[in-house]
Structures are given as C-alpha cells and as structure tokens.
Scaffold this active site. Structure first.
Site, mmCIF file in Angstrom:
data_model
loop_
_atom_site.group_PDB
_atom_site.id
_atom_site.type_symbol
_atom_site.label_atom_id
_atom_site.label_comp_id
_atom_site.label_asym_id
_atom_site.label_seq_id
_atom_site.Cartn_x
_atom_site.Cartn_y
_atom_site.Cartn_z
ATOM 1 N N GLY A 13 0.855 -1.197 0.024
ATOM 2 C CA GLY A 13 -0.053 0.070 0.047
ATOM 3 C C GLY A 13 0.803 1.302 0.087
ATOM 4 N N HIS A 111 0.189 1.340 -12.967
ATOM 5 C CA HIS A 111 1.129 0.333 -13.396
ATOM 6 C C HIS A 111 2.413 0.789 -13.547
ATOM 7 C CE1 HIS A 111 1.926 -3.718 -15.103
ATOM 8 N NE2 HIS A 111 2.553 -2.994 -15.913
ATOM 9 N N ASP A 147 -4.205 -3.810 -17.137
ATOM 10 C CA ASP A 147 -3.228 -3.131 -17.456
ATOM 11 C C ASP A 147 -3.553 -2.171 -18.710
ATOM 12 O OD1 ASP A 147 -2.116 -3.503 -14.876
ATOM 13 O OD2 ASP A 147 -0.813 -4.977 -15.624
ATOM 14 N N GLU A 176 5.675 6.991 -9.182
ATOM 15 C CA GLU A 176 4.185 6.483 -8.946
ATOM 16 C C GLU A 176 3.562 7.190 -7.989
ATOM 17 O OE1 GLU A 176 3.257 2.253 -8.906
ATOM 18 O OE2 GLU A 176 5.354 1.869 -9.433
HETATM 19 C C1 GAR Z 1 2.866 -0.767 -7.649
HETATM 20 O O1 GAR Z 1 4.099 -0.695 -8.322
HETATM 21 C C2 GAR Z 1 1.725 -0.731 -8.751
HETATM 22 O O2 GAR Z 1 2.166 0.179 -9.573
HETATM 23 C C3 GAR Z 1 1.764 -2.079 -9.093
HETATM 24 O O3 GAR Z 1 1.711 -2.594 -7.843
HETATM 25 C C4 GAR Z 1 2.597 -2.399 -7.076
HETATM 26 C C5 GAR Z 1 1.837 -1.925 -5.765
HETATM 27 O O4 GAR Z 1 2.643 -1.220 -4.549
HETATM 28 N N1 GAR Z 1 0.639 -2.205 -9.727
HETATM 29 C C6 GAR Z 1 0.591 -3.339 -10.642
HETATM 30 O O5 GAR Z 1 1.529 -3.858 -11.474
HETATM 31 C C7 GAR Z 1 -0.812 -3.703 -11.574
HETATM 32 N N2 GAR Z 1 -0.839 -4.337 -12.496
HETATM 33 P P1 GAR Z 1 1.986 -0.695 -3.444
HETATM 34 O O6 GAR Z 1 1.312 -1.591 -2.958
HETATM 35 O O7 GAR Z 1 3.337 -0.364 -2.556
HETATM 36 O O8 GAR Z 1 1.231 0.707 -4.084
#
Ligand code: GAR
Length: 217
Positions: A13, A111, A147, A176
């Site tokens: 998260g 993503h 995605d 991000e």
């Molecule tokens: C993030 O890097 C997000 O971009 C990716 O999962 C991670 C979650 O991290 N999402 C995907 O790959 C979607 N296909 P977080 O829980 O620390 O935000």
C-alpha cells in the site's frame, strides 16, 4: 464538495499511503473514505488504520473463480461508504466486465511501466529484457483488459545498463507516488475528459521537455 474515494489494495500500500497523504491537503478535491483489501494480510491495512482511514477486508480467496460473488460484496462495501471514485493500488484481482463497466470513468489504476508496453506481471523484468532506455509509470482508467485503458498521466525514468528489476522499481515507485495523487486530483476536480480511448486534461499546458537516455560524455 470533495469526491469520496475508495482505495483497493492487496499488498503493502505505498501508493495508497501517497494518496492518503495528498488527500490530507485542505484544498485537495477528493477524500479517502475507505481502504478495502482482498487479503487480510495486506501490509497496507495497518498503514491505513494508522492514518485514521477505515479499512474493510473482503477475502477474495474463498470466492475462487466466482468473481461476480466477490464483486457483489465489494459493491455493497462501496455503497455503504457512498464511494464515488475508486483507485486501485496494487490490487491483484481481476474484475468482471460488468463491474468495470459500472465504474467506467470512475476507476483508476496505476501500473509501473509506460503502458501499453509491459502490462501484467514483472513489468520491470519485461522492460529490462526488452532493453528500453526509458521506463516509468502510468495512471489509467480501468477497462476489462488488464493494465489497459485511457491514459491519464505518465512519468518516465531513465534505465541504466546495470539496472536490475529492483533498482528500476525503486526509481519508478517514486514517480508512481508523484503521479497518482495528481491524476486523482484531476479526476476528482472534473478536469479529465474521456474521448474514446483518449483522455484529455482540461487546462493542461503543452510541455516541450525531453528525456534522453543514455547520455554520453
Ligand atoms: C505498484 O508498483 C503498482 O504500480 C503495481 O503494484 C505495486 C503496488 O505497490 N501495480 C501493478 O502492477 C498493476 N498491474 P504498493 O502496494 O506499494 O502501492
């Protein structure tokens, strides 16, 4: 009026935390009203609770392939919290086309690649194997395809010859955390306009900045 937002997570998260932090600003156009996880062991749940955000766990595993059954419970939780917008933050569960249609234009995902390149699993490994010199992150509206969907915002980083998936991920995650709150702000304040597969940003400046890699001496 601030738009009411749910963040859906499955893991640590960190994007959720960035959105919660941004939404604390008084003039931010959205408020995070609930964090929902499909896994009871998601690290983000504690982080959300520590920030004073209500959390809901709806374990998806018992539903197996019954996506609609899971989504019925999820939709109830969203209704209970009068949710208007959804942000997926590392939410690792596919939706039915019906659920996506219901939330079309109101559900964002992030993503860690410059979509449409490298969707799905291991985006950083995919980027390195493809030998790209720039990678980054994308915030997009959710459509049934994984995605994919109209792109709201992207941020790019350079890729170094000695990058590993881990070092690249560490640079991209910073992007991000920067673009997701900004994209939500734009959506919540009504500045995004969907035109087919394109998303236009009202009042945006044409920028002529460039990023070139590699640079040589
Ligand atoms: C993030 O890097 C997000 O971009 C990716 O999962 C991670 C979650 O991290 N999402 C995907 O790959 C979607 N296909 P977080 O829980 O620390 O935000």
């Amino acid at each position: 009026m601030k738009r009411r937002v749910a963040i859906l997570i499955s893991g640590r998260g960190s994007n959720m935390a960035a959105l919660i932090e941004a939404a604390r600003t008084p003039d931010f156009s959205a408020e995070i009203v609930v964090v929902i996880s499909n896994r009871a062991d998601a690290g983000g749940l504690e982080r959300a609770a520590a920030s004073g955000i209500p959390t809901v766990v709806i374990e998806s595993k018992p539903f197996g392939k019954d996506r609609a059954g899971f989504e019925a419970v999820l939709q109830q939780a969203l209704d209970d919290n009068d949710v208007e917008l959804i942000c997926l933050g590392g939410f690792m569960r596919l939706f039915t086309a019906e659920f996506v249609q219901r939330w079309y234009g109101r559900m964002l995902n992030i993503h860690p690649s410059l979509l449409p390149s490298f969707p799905g699993l291991d985006p950083h490994g995919q980027a390195l194997r493809a030998g790209v010199k720039l990678s980054g992150a994308t915030v997009h509206f959710v459509i049934p395809e994984t995605d994919a969907g109209p792109i709201v915002m992207q941020g790019a980083v350079t890729v170094a010859d000695d990058d590993t998936p881990e070092t690249l991920a560490a640079r991209v995650i910073k992007i991000e955390h920067r673009i997701y709150p900004e994209a939500l702000r734009l959506l919540a304040s009504g500045r995004l306009k969907l035109e087919g597969n394109r998303c236009r940003t009202l009042g945006s400046d044409a920028s002529d900045s460039t990023l070139v890699a590699p640079t040589t001496a």
